[in-house]
Write an enzyme that holds these catalytic residues in place. Sequence first.
Site, PDB file in Angstrom:
ATOM      1  CE  LYS A 120      -1.899   3.016   2.446  1.00  0.00           C
ATOM      2  NZ  LYS A 120      -1.956   4.256   1.641  1.00  0.00           N
ATOM      3  N   GLY A 161       6.260   4.979   8.498  1.00  0.00           N
ATOM      4  CA  GLY A 161       5.466   6.205   8.507  1.00  0.00           C
ATOM      5  C   GLY A 161       5.613   6.914   9.834  1.00  0.00           C
ATOM      6  CB  SER A 162       3.562   9.530  11.366  1.00  0.00           C
ATOM      7  OG  SER A 162       2.304   8.884  11.317  1.00  0.00           O
ATOM      8  CB  THR A 163       5.799   8.120  16.085  1.00  0.00           C
ATOM      9  OG1 THR A 163       7.164   8.100  15.640  1.00  0.00           O
ATOM     10  CG2 THR A 163       5.718   7.435  17.443  1.00  0.00           C
ATOM     11  CB  VAL A 169      -0.058   6.237  11.407  1.00  0.00           C
ATOM     12  CG1 VAL A 169      -0.703   5.077  10.671  1.00  0.00           C
ATOM     13  CG2 VAL A 169      -0.800   7.528  11.105  1.00  0.00           C
ATOM     14  N   GLY A 170       1.910   4.573  13.387  1.00  0.00           N
ATOM     15  CA  GLY A 170       2.584   3.318  13.716  1.00  0.00           C
ATOM     16  C   GLY A 170       2.034   2.696  15.002  1.00  0.00           C
ATOM     17  CD  GLU A 229      12.609   0.651  10.055  1.00  0.00           C
ATOM     18  OE1 GLU A 229      13.033   1.624  10.695  1.00  0.00           O
ATOM     19  OE2 GLU A 229      13.231  -0.428   9.963  1.00  0.00           O
ATOM     20  CB  CYS A 231      12.815   8.686   8.836  1.00  0.00           C
ATOM     21  SG  CYS A 231      13.742   7.518   7.839  1.00  0.00           S
ATOM     22  CD  GLU A 247       9.813  12.761  11.504  1.00  0.00           C
ATOM     23  OE1 GLU A 247       8.639  12.383  11.657  1.00  0.00           O
ATOM     24  OE2 GLU A 247      10.701  12.030  11.024  1.00  0.00           O
TER      25      GLU A 247
HETATM   26  P1  NAD Z   1       1.880   8.399   7.727  1.00  0.00           P
HETATM   27  O1  NAD Z   1       2.015   7.673   9.012  1.00  0.00           O
HETATM   28  O2  NAD Z   1       0.869   9.472   7.618  1.00  0.00           O
HETATM   29  O3  NAD Z   1       1.562   7.401   6.533  1.00  0.00           O
HETATM   30  C1  NAD Z   1       2.365   6.286   6.242  1.00  0.00           C
HETATM   31  C2  NAD Z   1       1.537   5.239   5.522  1.00  0.00           C
HETATM   32  O4  NAD Z   1       0.547   4.752   6.423  1.00  0.00           O
HETATM   33  C3  NAD Z   1       0.770   5.793   4.306  1.00  0.00           C
HETATM   34  O5  NAD Z   1       0.739   4.808   3.295  1.00  0.00           O
HETATM   35  C4  NAD Z   1      -0.625   6.013   4.877  1.00  0.00           C
HETATM   36  O6  NAD Z   1      -1.632   5.965   3.898  1.00  0.00           O
HETATM   37  C5  NAD Z   1      -0.734   4.840   5.842  1.00  0.00           C
HETATM   38  N1  NAD Z   1      -1.737   5.011   6.902  1.00  0.00           N
HETATM   39  C6  NAD Z   1      -2.233   6.170   7.402  1.00  0.00           C
HETATM   40  N2  NAD Z   1      -3.162   5.904   8.348  1.00  0.00           N
HETATM   41  C7  NAD Z   1      -3.243   4.555   8.450  1.00  0.00           C
HETATM   42  C8  NAD Z   1      -4.004   3.676   9.258  1.00  0.00           C
HETATM   43  N3  NAD Z   1      -4.876   4.128  10.163  1.00  0.00           N
HETATM   44  N4  NAD Z   1      -3.825   2.357   9.126  1.00  0.00           N
HETATM   45  C9  NAD Z   1      -2.917   1.860   8.231  1.00  0.00           C
HETATM   46  N5  NAD Z   1      -2.181   2.661   7.424  1.00  0.00           N
HETATM   47  C10 NAD Z   1      -2.333   3.990   7.534  1.00  0.00           C
HETATM   48  O7  NAD Z   1       3.345   8.922   7.398  1.00  0.00           O
HETATM   49  P2  NAD Z   1       3.805   9.821   6.192  1.00  0.00           P
HETATM   50  O8  NAD Z   1       3.469  11.227   6.485  1.00  0.00           O
HETATM   51  O9  NAD Z   1       3.334   9.221   4.892  1.00  0.00           O
HETATM   52  O10 NAD Z   1       5.397   9.584   6.237  1.00  0.00           O
HETATM   53  C11 NAD Z   1       6.234  10.409   6.955  1.00  0.00           C
HETATM   54  C12 NAD Z   1       6.670   9.733   8.242  1.00  0.00           C
HETATM   55  O11 NAD Z   1       7.324   8.502   7.937  1.00  0.00           O
HETATM   56  C13 NAD Z   1       7.670  10.532   9.010  1.00  0.00           C
HETATM   57  O12 NAD Z   1       7.346  10.518  10.370  1.00  0.00           O
HETATM   58  C14 NAD Z   1       8.967   9.802   8.780  1.00  0.00           C
HETATM   59  O13 NAD Z   1       9.939   9.975   9.779  1.00  0.00           O
HETATM   60  C15 NAD Z   1       8.513   8.402   8.701  1.00  0.00           C
HETATM   61  N6  NAD Z   1       9.511   7.590   8.019  1.00  0.00           N
HETATM   62  C16 NAD Z   1      10.227   6.681   8.749  1.00  0.00           C
HETATM   63  C17 NAD Z   1      11.208   5.923   8.137  1.00  0.00           C
HETATM   64  C18 NAD Z   1      12.032   4.925   8.902  1.00  0.00           C
HETATM   65  O14 NAD Z   1      12.595   4.060   8.274  1.00  0.00           O
HETATM   66  N7  NAD Z   1      12.123   5.008  10.199  1.00  0.00           N
HETATM   67  C19 NAD Z   1      11.451   6.073   6.780  1.00  0.00           C
HETATM   68  C20 NAD Z   1      10.707   7.017   6.083  1.00  0.00           C
HETATM   69  C21 NAD Z   1       9.719   7.745   6.715  1.00  0.00           C
END
Ligand code: NAD
Length: 461
Positions: A159, A212-214, A216-217, A234, A268, A360
């Site tokens: 996704k 993604g973001s902490t 949502v993670g 991550e 990140c 961040e």
């Molecule tokens: P995000 O958390 O908004 O989205 C990430 C992904 O999760 C997207 O595909 C989004 O559609 C999906 N998502 C959103 N809500 C969801 C839910 N409820 N259930 C399942 N999936 C959902 O993050 P973003 O803004 O797209 O990315 C930026 C963030 O990612 C930053 O915080 C960055 O630090 C982090 N990041 C971390 C790493 C790492 O390896 N540690 C690498 C790159 C980015």
Amino acid sequence: MRLLLSDQLQVLNPATEEVVATVPAATAADVDAAVVRAAKAQAGWAALAPGERARLLRRFAVAVDEHLEELAQLEVREAGHTVGNARWEAGNVRDLLDYAAGGVERLTGRQIPVPGGLDITILEPLGVVGVIAPWNFPMPIAAWGTAPALAAGNAVLLKPAETTPLTALRLAELALEAGLPEGLLQVLPGHGPVTGNALVEHPGVAKIVFTGSTAVGKQVLAKGSALLKRVTLELGGKSPNIVFADADLEAAAQAAPMSFLDNSGQDCCARTRILVQRSAYDRFLELLAPAIEAVRVGDPSDEATDMGPLISRTQLDRVRSYVDPDAAGIRGKAPEGPGFWFPPTVLTGVDPHARVAVEEVFGPVAVILPFEDEADAVALANSTDYGLSGSIWTRDVGRALRVSQAVHAGNLSVNSHSSVRYWTPFGGFKQSGIGRELGPDALTAFTETKNVFISTEGSAQ
Ligand code: NAD
């Protein structure tokens, strides 16, 4: 990306705000159907001889290589990445596939000495794996999960982020052209709370690789844990760049700008907290200012450009909310007009506890803070909730090792800003994540270990 209809994703060029494409968003029912197809494909894939799976993955790598320029140009258009970065990213997908292919025939279990028989372990694929990727590095991050998962015998449902589905969709086409079975790698563009959530809640998906973001993670982990799903996370970062007075200050100042400006700071691992020993602080600032001003911000398709736009209006507004236009610091230049532009910015005189110093920002913004001695540097480096990356600049080897041990982060770099290399494990401490990706153990993370004891003492045992 703006939502046209609830079932459509609109992809914008972040440098011009022009519409690049409109892509249907997958529903929960689409996810259900994809899981069924993936499970069927996975059974056939896992039954193939390992050498055959490796051969097909290498063909996939070749297909990516043959379409490297096309993929790179797509990434420039949908994500605003500089063309140099985008080419590297497409090449990174090829390399990840090659590296994973090399592991297929080396994915060995163990033989463990036990009394009364022979004990072996078998590394079995998990089944169907969900990879949820962010928009900041759409291609490499999709491949971090996808390549080793496929190599270990799994199917993958990928996704991509709402704003950047195009390269993922093209990669899945290339996988088919290379001969990977239909259904083995499916891309499900869609909204996080719908498509992403459906993957997380689906009992037929054995593991979620989330980047993604902490915030949502944490939701993904909570929902996944209800099903005892394997989850790797991550997440975000707020990484320090620690410069000691004994360092090669010229080299450190030269390297500092792109350590937080690469990909417009949407990285990140961006070194957004520049910590400089007080005795070298003024000299370092003198060296840093021209290096920041020299960064060329503009059209990402121009080979000479160092930094492009931010991904979206939302992200631009978010970055602006952190920076007082009158705050003291060093500022570079950025284009005016259409596109989501923000200039390179280093803020001075910031309270180490201020929002911009601990949260961040995910934009081209760093703070520069002085420290007194090694203990102070370590305390300051560790004073965020994150623990992803960091850099240490010093000529003292002992200090480099001591500080590397003392900083709570998963990926440190001495006298450089390296973070992510596909040969080495990558992941975060604290709020930056759970689990490791990449490196020699990447395939194992997509397997379940089965232990089999074979008695040598007759069938009665
Ligand atoms: P995000 O958390 O908004 O989205 C990430 C992904 O999760 C997207 O595909 C989004 O559609 C999906 N998502 C959103 N809500 C969801 C839910 N409820 N259930 C399942 N999936 C959902 O993050 P973003 O803004 O797209 O990315 C930026 C963030 O990612 C930053 O915080 C960055 O630090 C982090 N990041 C971390 C790493 C790492 O390896 N540690 C690498 C790159 C980015």
